[in-house]
Structure formats: C-alpha cells, structure tokens
Design a protein around this motif. Structure first.
Motif, PDB file in Angstrom:
ATOM      1  N   ARG A  99      37.446  11.315  32.249  1.00 23.35           N
ATOM      2  CA  ARG A  99      36.472  12.392  32.036  1.00 23.35           C
ATOM      3  C   ARG A  99      37.088  13.744  32.397  1.00 23.35           C
ATOM      4  NH1 ARG A  99      32.873  10.390  34.770  1.00 23.35           N
ATOM      5  NH2 ARG A  99      31.672   9.354  33.114  1.00 23.35           N
ATOM      6  N   ILE A 100      37.836  13.775  33.511  1.00 19.48           N
ATOM      7  CA  ILE A 100      38.504  15.024  33.904  1.00 19.48           C
ATOM      8  C   ILE A 100      39.513  15.442  32.839  1.00 19.48           C
ATOM      9  CG2 ILE A 100      40.110  16.042  35.571  1.00 19.48           C
ATOM     10  CD1 ILE A 100      38.760  14.329  37.717  1.00 19.48           C
ATOM     11  N   PHE A 101      40.297  14.483  32.377  1.00 21.56           N
ATOM     12  CA  PHE A 101      41.310  14.797  31.375  1.00 21.56           C
ATOM     13  C   PHE A 101      40.665  15.259  30.070  1.00 21.56           C
ATOM     14  CE2 PHE A 101      44.202  13.512  27.906  1.00 21.56           C
ATOM     15  CZ  PHE A 101      45.302  14.285  28.249  1.00 21.56           C
ATOM     16  N   GLY A 102      39.533  14.715  29.729  1.00 21.19           N
ATOM     17  CA  GLY A 102      38.840  15.087  28.498  1.00 21.19           C
ATOM     18  C   GLY A 102      37.997  16.334  28.616  1.00 21.19           C
ATOM     19  N   GLY A 103      38.139  17.091  29.710  1.00 18.06           N
ATOM     20  CA  GLY A 103      37.405  18.338  29.855  1.00 18.06           C
ATOM     21  C   GLY A 103      35.950  18.140  30.214  1.00 18.06           C
ATOM     22  N   GLY A 104      35.655  17.053  30.927  1.00 16.35           N
ATOM     23  CA  GLY A 104      34.291  16.797  31.361  1.00 16.35           C
ATOM     24  C   GLY A 104      33.493  15.942  30.407  1.00 16.35           C
ATOM     25  N   LYS A 105      34.042  15.636  29.267  1.00 16.02           N
ATOM     26  CA  LYS A 105      33.338  14.815  28.289  1.00 16.02           C
ATOM     27  C   LYS A 105      33.602  13.338  28.550  1.00 16.02           C
ATOM     28  CE  LYS A 105      33.448  18.225  24.547  1.00 16.02           C
ATOM     29  NZ  LYS A 105      33.844  18.474  23.132  1.00 16.02           N
ATOM     30  N   ALA A 106      32.596  12.523  28.358  1.00 14.43           N
ATOM     31  CA  ALA A 106      32.760  11.084  28.507  1.00 14.43           C
ATOM     32  C   ALA A 106      33.592  10.551  27.343  1.00 14.43           C
ATOM     33  CB  ALA A 106      31.397  10.394  28.540  1.00 14.43           C
ATOM     34  N   PRO A 107      34.468   9.588  27.610  1.00 17.12           N
ATOM     35  CA  PRO A 107      35.305   9.053  26.533  1.00 17.12           C
ATOM     36  C   PRO A 107      34.483   8.241  25.538  1.00 17.12           C
ATOM     37  CG  PRO A 107      35.581   7.743  28.515  1.00 17.12           C
ATOM     38  CD  PRO A 107      34.727   8.924  28.907  1.00 17.12           C
ATOM     39  N   VAL A 108      34.997   8.136  24.341  1.00 17.52           N
ATOM     40  CA  VAL A 108      34.371   7.324  23.307  1.00 17.52           C
ATOM     41  C   VAL A 108      34.770   5.872  23.523  1.00 17.52           C
ATOM     42  CG1 VAL A 108      34.210   6.895  20.831  1.00 17.52           C
ATOM     43  CG2 VAL A 108      34.402   9.258  21.688  1.00 17.52           C
ATOM     44  N   MET A 109      33.771   4.980  23.681  1.00 20.32           N
ATOM     45  CA  MET A 109      34.019   3.557  23.890  1.00 20.32           C
ATOM     46  C   MET A 109      34.008   2.841  22.537  1.00 20.32           C
ATOM     47  SD  MET A 109      34.324   3.341  27.214  1.00 20.32           S
ATOM     48  CE  MET A 109      34.207   1.570  27.470  1.00 20.32           C
ATOM     49  N   ILE A 110      35.041   2.047  22.278  1.00 18.04           N
ATOM     50  CA  ILE A 110      35.172   1.309  21.020  1.00 18.04           C
ATOM     51  C   ILE A 110      35.415  -0.158  21.337  1.00 18.04           C
ATOM     52  CG2 ILE A 110      36.511   1.049  18.888  1.00 18.04           C
ATOM     53  CD1 ILE A 110      37.210   3.992  19.058  1.00 18.04           C
ATOM     54  N   SER A 111      34.659  -1.028  20.706  1.00 15.53           N
ATOM     55  CA  SER A 111      34.833  -2.463  20.907  1.00 15.53           C
ATOM     56  C   SER A 111      36.112  -2.925  20.213  1.00 15.53           C
ATOM     57  CB  SER A 111      33.627  -3.219  20.336  1.00 15.53           C
ATOM     58  OG  SER A 111      33.895  -4.608  20.293  1.00 15.53           O
ATOM     59  N   PRO A 112      36.844  -3.862  20.813  1.00 10.41           N
ATOM     60  CA  PRO A 112      38.063  -4.380  20.165  1.00 10.41           C
ATOM     61  C   PRO A 112      37.791  -4.945  18.778  1.00 10.41           C
ATOM     62  CG  PRO A 112      37.975  -5.084  22.458  1.00 10.41           C
ATOM     63  CD  PRO A 112      36.649  -4.442  22.152  1.00 10.41           C
ATOM     64  N   GLN A 113      36.563  -5.461  18.560  1.00 11.80           N
ATOM     65  CA  GLN A 113      36.244  -6.022  17.257  1.00 11.80           C
ATOM     66  C   GLN A 113      36.043  -4.945  16.189  1.00 11.80           C
ATOM     67  OE1 GLN A 113      34.647  -7.037  20.130  1.00 11.80           O
ATOM     68  NE2 GLN A 113      35.964  -8.867  20.291  1.00 11.80           N
ATOM     69  N   SER A 114      35.919  -3.676  16.613  1.00  6.53           N
ATOM     70  CA  SER A 114      35.648  -2.585  15.660  1.00  6.53           C
ATOM     71  C   SER A 114      36.902  -1.784  15.312  1.00  6.53           C
ATOM     72  CB  SER A 114      34.590  -1.636  16.248  1.00  6.53           C
ATOM     73  OG  SER A 114      33.403  -2.340  16.554  1.00  6.53           O
ATOM     74  N   LEU A 115      38.041  -2.266  15.749  1.00  6.19           N
ATOM     75  CA  LEU A 115      39.274  -1.519  15.494  1.00  6.19           C
ATOM     76  C   LEU A 115      39.591  -1.492  14.005  1.00  6.19           C
ATOM     77  CD1 LEU A 115      41.583  -2.786  18.392  1.00  6.19           C
ATOM     78  CD2 LEU A 115      40.339  -0.620  18.244  1.00  6.19           C
ATOM     79  N   ASN A 116      39.985  -0.326  13.519  1.00  7.37           N
ATOM     80  CA  ASN A 116      40.444  -0.189  12.144  1.00  7.37           C
ATOM     81  C   ASN A 116      41.361   1.032  12.061  1.00  7.37           C
ATOM     82  OD1 ASN A 116      38.764   2.262  11.156  1.00  7.37           O
ATOM     83  ND2 ASN A 116      37.252   0.897  12.110  1.00  7.37           N
ATOM     84  N   ARG A 117      42.117   1.102  10.993  1.00  9.59           N
ATOM     85  CA  ARG A 117      43.116   2.157  10.862  1.00  9.59           C
ATOM     86  C   ARG A 117      42.496   3.539  10.669  1.00  9.59           C
ATOM     87  NH1 ARG A 117      48.430   0.204   7.505  1.00  9.59           N
ATOM     88  NH2 ARG A 117      48.944  -1.625   8.773  1.00  9.59           N
ATOM     89  N   GLN A 118      41.271   3.593  10.206  1.00 11.00           N
ATOM     90  CA  GLN A 118      40.666   4.876   9.907  1.00 11.00           C
ATOM     91  C   GLN A 118      40.415   5.714  11.159  1.00 11.00           C
ATOM     92  OE1 GLN A 118      39.781   2.003   8.311  1.00 11.00           O
ATOM     93  NE2 GLN A 118      40.842   2.707   6.446  1.00 11.00           N
ATOM     94  N   ILE A 119      40.232   5.060  12.313  1.00  8.59           N
ATOM     95  CA  ILE A 119      39.891   5.820  13.517  1.00  8.59           C
ATOM     96  C   ILE A 119      41.134   6.395  14.208  1.00  8.59           C
ATOM     97  CG2 ILE A 119      37.877   4.366  13.887  1.00  8.59           C
ATOM     98  CD1 ILE A 119      39.363   3.029  16.188  1.00  8.59           C
ATOM     99  N   ILE A 120      42.310   6.009  13.758  1.00  6.73           N
ATOM    100  CA  ILE A 120      43.526   6.443  14.450  1.00  6.73           C
ATOM    101  C   ILE A 120      43.683   7.955  14.396  1.00  6.73           C
ATOM    102  CG2 ILE A 120      46.056   6.350  14.369  1.00  6.73           C
ATOM    103  CD1 ILE A 120      45.850   3.437  13.591  1.00  6.73           C
TER     104      ILE A 120
END
Length: 644
Positions: free
Chosen positions: A348-369
């Motif tokens: 959160r500190i590294f992201g400037g106070g924003k919470a990170p985006v959580m992604i399930s391993p089952q939802s991985l795809n090349r489009q989000i890279i």
C-alpha cells in the motif's frame, strides 16, 4: 670491458669439425713413388724447391678451410659481443622494443599545461628519435582488446597515428598480463636484444610483475600533486512516507589526498540541468556518506549525476544515477487468500496509499499484463499450464515479479521455484534465526548494509541451498534472492517476524519493489566492463546502435538508454571503478629499472650487445673466395712450370 655470449651455445660442439681438414691432410696424403733417376744435381735442387713451395701452399689452404668451417659453426651459434665502449656510443645494436603506454584514467590528470597522457605520448616520440632502421618496435597500452588488434611489429618507429588519438582505458589490464603479452610479441621478432619500456605516472594500487626481458620505466609527471577528490555510489533513496516529487540521492565523497578539504562544492545534475548543490568538508584520506535533495520535474525516467568540482583529476568527479519515478505504480497481487498485514502495508505504501488489485490465480490471462508494472505472488495455488504461460509472458515482456510464499508450499510449487531461482527448496524452519548477510553490491542491499538494525530475527523461513545469488541471508541460507527481473523472499510471509518491525525491512522491500517495477534495474550499480542485454541502445555519446546478438559490453561511463523504441525502454547509469583515484605511487618490482628524467641517453642499453653472425658469415665467404683464388693460382703456376 668485453663480454662474449652465444644464443645457441649448444651448437659449439660442432666446432670440433674444424679438425676434419687437418685429419684429411695428415692421413690421406699419398707418398710419391720412388723412381730410379740419374743423379743430377740441378734436378735434385729443383725438386726440393718445388716441394717447399707445395708444402707452404697446402698448409695455407688447410688453415683457410679450417677457418671457414669454424666461422660457419660460430655464426650458427649466434655470438653476441657486449662492451662498455659500445654503450657509450650513440649507435646501438639492433633491438626489439615493446612500449607499454599507461592510459588508465589517472593519466588524465593535469601536469601543468598538459595532461599526463599527452606527456606520455611525447615520450614515445623520444623513443622514435632514438630508434634506427634495424630496430623493431611494438606499441601496447592498458587495453587488451586494442593490443590484440594493433600490436604489429614496426620498423624504425611507432606510427604516430597509432597513439596520438588513443583515449583512456577504464578497464586497464593488469601489468603481468601486459608483460606476458609483450614478451610473446617480442619473441616473434627473433632478435636477441629485447627490451620493454613502460611509460606511466606509477599511480597504482599495486604494480607487481615478473619478466624475463629487461623492463625500464619512464615516469611521467614526477612532481605530482598528491590531492584528489572523487564521487561514488550515487543511489536514489526511497521516499516511503512523502510521495511528493522531491528526490534524495545518496553518494560517497572521498578525499584521497594528504590534506583536509573544506568548502567542497557538490552538485546534482538531472537531464543536463543543475537542480541542487551543497558545500561539504572532508578530512584527509577519509570518505563521508552524504545526500543531496532536489525536485523532480516529470514522471518517468530520471537520469543524471552527482559531481564534485575538482580540477586535478576529472575522470572520477562524477557518479551517474538513473531511476524511474511513478507517483502511483500499478501493482497486482496474485493470491487465493488475503495478504498478511505487514506485506499489505508495504504494498500500500509503495502504491501511494492505494490498496493493491487482488487477482485469483484462476483468472490469469495475458491481457492483464499490460495493465500493471509489478506482479506479487503470495498464495498462488496450483502451478498449472495457465500459470506457467502467464509467467513466461511476464518474462518475455520484462515485467517484474515477486514471490512471497507463506507457511505452505506444495511439492509442485517448491519444484517450480527451485528451478526458477537455481536453488533447491527444502523444509520450513521454525527455529528463529538472525539476519547475518546483506549483499552490498545490490542496490536494495546497499541501502541497509551500513545501517544498525535493531531487529534481525526471522521467526520461520524456507530452507534452501544452491548456486542462486542471495541478497539477504541467515546461517548460510538465502532469505531474499533475485534473478533477472524476478525476486523470491524465503521468509514465511504469513507469520510475523521481528525483522518486519525494523525500518530496514521497509526500506529494503520498498527499494526492491521499485527495482522490479522498472523495465531495467533502476538504481543498479553498473560499471564499465559489465555486460547488458538489449536489442537496441543509445550510448552516452547519443549514438544509436542496434545489437544483433542482444549483448553489449559497457565501455564508458554515462547514461545508456536500452530498447529506446519499445514499451520496456529504460535507462541505466554506468560508472568507473575507482582504481586510480588514490594519487600515491605504487612500489616498483625490484628488477624494474627506473630511468632518469632525461631518459633519452638511457634507451636501447642492450643486454647482449651486437650480434656477430652476419660478420662471421661474410668473413667465411671471403675466405672461401680466397681459397678458390689460391687453388686457381697454384694450378696455373704448376702448368706454367710444366710447359716447355
């Protein structure tokens, strides 16, 4: 006064062949037949006179033939005559000379109106003036690659175009390597008289070598100013709490001289614009760690240098830096469960106070890279074909990835991580351990290496061993590792450890996330001589090049732009190793001969002297001609006496 030596002394045994004509003359001589003849006085007297003349002629021819054989054998042994009378003469015997010019960066120091390198080039001109048409000269410098291409054997003089445009070598070869190279090249001349001249300012941390050939040293700038300042290790500091556009760069200022320096001006330059400056004081022979702060003008890549104003030696006055600034880096967390509190806070500190985006391993795809700069894997589940394909795509696009395993790792996960980081992961250790190793050469390790950590304890971690490079370690086990643009933390992220409460952990974690989120190693310590991989590059001189084999050796300090036309374009800072910054002289090898300031009369002082082989062969040839002439003369005289 005179000294005679032989290069092929073993051939002297063939000098015994000199007695062969004598043996033939003694044992092969035929006795004249006894003939009954009237006892006439005048015939007897004539016969005795003829025999006397014949005996003298035979002895003379015998001596000539023996001398011819002796001279030919002696010429094959290559005799050398050395004399003090020869050394006093302006002339010298034919000599093969290797001239080694020291072009390390200390030779860039000013010596009056010229640099030491310019004075060294003038010294080569003096050597050229003393050489003659029978001499063979070889030119070498501290750059081995240059020597391999340009160490031809020259007659009479070294071409001026070979050394006049020679620049500094930031990766100087060792003196022993240069001496060995010179000896091999001199052996190819097949000349008995061989010498090596080193032209140097003698500013070396160590100057030790062994040579079978006499080595003479010509010292440049004998009245050296023993003062020098240098800047090194310019590193961007992570701003954890203040996410404004102010940036701090840490650096090390070193005083290599023997007197204290006050009011030393240090300035920060970014994108060729001076953004900040400060005055510092540093004691003699000491170094201080300082920092300088300035305001960033834009997001994206920042590149520049910290500079100390010191006119004595400019090559070590700058330390370059490059880093990528993004106010709110985009981070994705791949996990099937919630993050531990300490890890979530760091992200959160590294992201400037924003919470990170959580992604399930089952939802991985090349489009989000393309949507994120950094991917953090915590509880990433099964190592499925989808997962492997996603990681492969991350590596191809040079995206950063950080693996932070918890208290459970399946055999499949262990195998995958072991293969990825060149280690073998074993069992989880629940025995508390202390952090006892920090890799200072890594940009993230360098930020905490000199800090006093209050909390070093790690409650539990995954034991691993192998050849993978570790950044942090405990009891010989790696705790944090990095390979290419991917990192692995082997401490149990799901269980709290006292180390997580130490500010050093926050600094290290923040710095490594920033490094991984850059397309290249932001803030990494590159030196001249290191190799990088890229498809294209812009050099510090602003020359654009394309790399067919995607490999390039960094040859000069400055800012390099990697893959400038691609989405993963980035910049790296390259500096020089401070090998020649200390202005004090090295101790010379005992067998090296240091020439005087007026060194010209001391050049070409041959060890062996003049070779006599050609002279002996000429004398032998002359004797052979004399023998033939005598034989013809005797035959003609004999015919005249027999004719009526």
């Amino acid at each position: 006064m005179f000294q005679l030596s032989f290069l092929n002394a073993g051939l002297l045994i063939f000098a015994s062949a000199t007695i062969i004509p004598l043996l033939i003359w003694l044992f092969a001589k035929k006795k004249p037949p006894k003939v009954i003849f009237p006892s006439l006085r005048f015939i007897k007297i004539s016969h005795e006179q003829e025999r006397s003349r014949s005996k003298f002629s035979s002895i003379l021819l015998l001596i000539i033939r023996m001398l011819i054989i002796l001279l030919v054998v002696l010429s094959l042994t290559r005799p050398l005559l050395n004399s003090t009378l020869l050394k006093k003469s302006k002339k010298h015997a034919p000599t093969a000379v290797a001239v080694i010019l020291d072009n390390s960066y200390s030779m860039d120091a000013s010596a009056g109106l010229k640099t030491r390198l310019e004075l060294a080039k003038e010294a080569i001109g003096v050597i050229n003036e003393r050489a003659n048409a029978d001499d063979r000269l070889i030119f070498l410098c501290r750059d081995i690659d240059f020597n391999r291409l340009n160490s031809q054997i020259h007659i009479n003089e070294i071409p001026s175009e070979l050394f006049e445009k020679l620049s500094l070598s930031l990766q100087p070869a060792s003196w022993q390597e240069l001496i060995d190279f010179a000896q091999n090249r001199l052996a190819q001349t097949r000349m008995p008289n061989r010498e090596i001249y080193i032209i140097s300012d003698l500013v070396e941390s160590e100057m030790d070598f062994k040579s079978e050939i006499p080595v003479s040293i010509i010292e440049i700038d004998r009245e050296k100013d023993a003062q020098n300042l240098s800047i090194s290790r310019a590193l961007p500091q992570p701003r954890i709490l203040d996410r404004g556009k102010h940036q701090s760069i840490s650096f090390r200022l070193s005083n290599h001289g023997d007197r204290d320096m006050d009011e030393v001006l240090v300035q920060a330059v970014v994108d060729d614009i001076k953004l900040a400056e400060k005055f510092l004081s540093v004691k003699a022979r000491e170094s201080i760690s300082e920092s300088i702060e300035f305001e960033l003008r834009h997001e994206g890549w920042q590149a520049g240098y910290i500079e100390v104003l010191d006119e004595s030696l400019e090559a070590d006055n700058r330390s370059y830096f490059a880093f990528e600034y993004e106010e709110f880096p985009r981070i994705a967390v791949i996990s099937e469960s919630a993050l531990p509190a300490h890890l979530a806070n760091i992200i959160r500190i590294f992201g400037g106070g924003k919470a990170p985006v959580m992604i399930s391993p089952q939802s991985l795809n090349r489009q989000i890279i393309d949507d994120y700069k950094l991917f953090i894997f915590h509880d990433f589940g099964e190592v499925s074909p989808r997962f492997r394909d996603f990681i492969t795509r991350l590596d191809e696009e040079n995206k950063g990835s950080l693996f932070c395993p918890g208290s459970t790792l399946s055999a499949e996960q262990k195998s995958y991580l072991s293969s990825r980081f060149d280690i073998r992961i074993g069992e989880r250790s629940t025995r508390e351990s202390r952090l006892d190793f920090i890799l200072k050469s890594h940009p993230s390790g360098a930020l905490i290496a000199d800090k006093e950590l209050k909390f070093r304890e790690i409650s539990s971690f995954w034991q691993a061993e192998g050849k993978g490079a570790q950044i942090l370690g405990s009891r010989g086990y790696p705790l944090a590792m990095e390979k290419d643009n991917s990192a692995l933390w082997l401490w149990d992220s799901s269980e709290f450890s006292p180390f997580f409460s130490d500010p050093a952990y926050v600094v290290f974690a923040y710095s490594q996330m920033r490094t991984l989120s850059s397309a290249v190693k932001s803030g990494a310590l590159f030196e001249a001589g290191d190799k990088v991989r890229a498809s294209a590059m812009i050099l510090p001189s602003m020359e654009a090049i394309t790399l067919a084999d995607r490999s390039f050796t960094l040859t000069e300090p400055g800012i390099y732009t990697l893959n400038p036309e691609s989405a993963d374009a980035g910049k790296i800072a390259v500096n020089i190793p401070l090998n020649d910054s200390d202005p004090f002289l090295a101790e010379l090898p005992k067998k090296a001969r240091k020439l005087s300031e007026d060194f010209a009369p001391e050049l070409f002082v041959n060890r062996f002297g003049r070779e006599l082989s050609r002279l002996l062969l000429l004398i032998a040839l002359a004797l052979l001609v004399l023998e033939i002439a005598l034989v013809k003369l005797l035959e003609r005289s004999s015919q005249q006496r027999r004719s009526p």
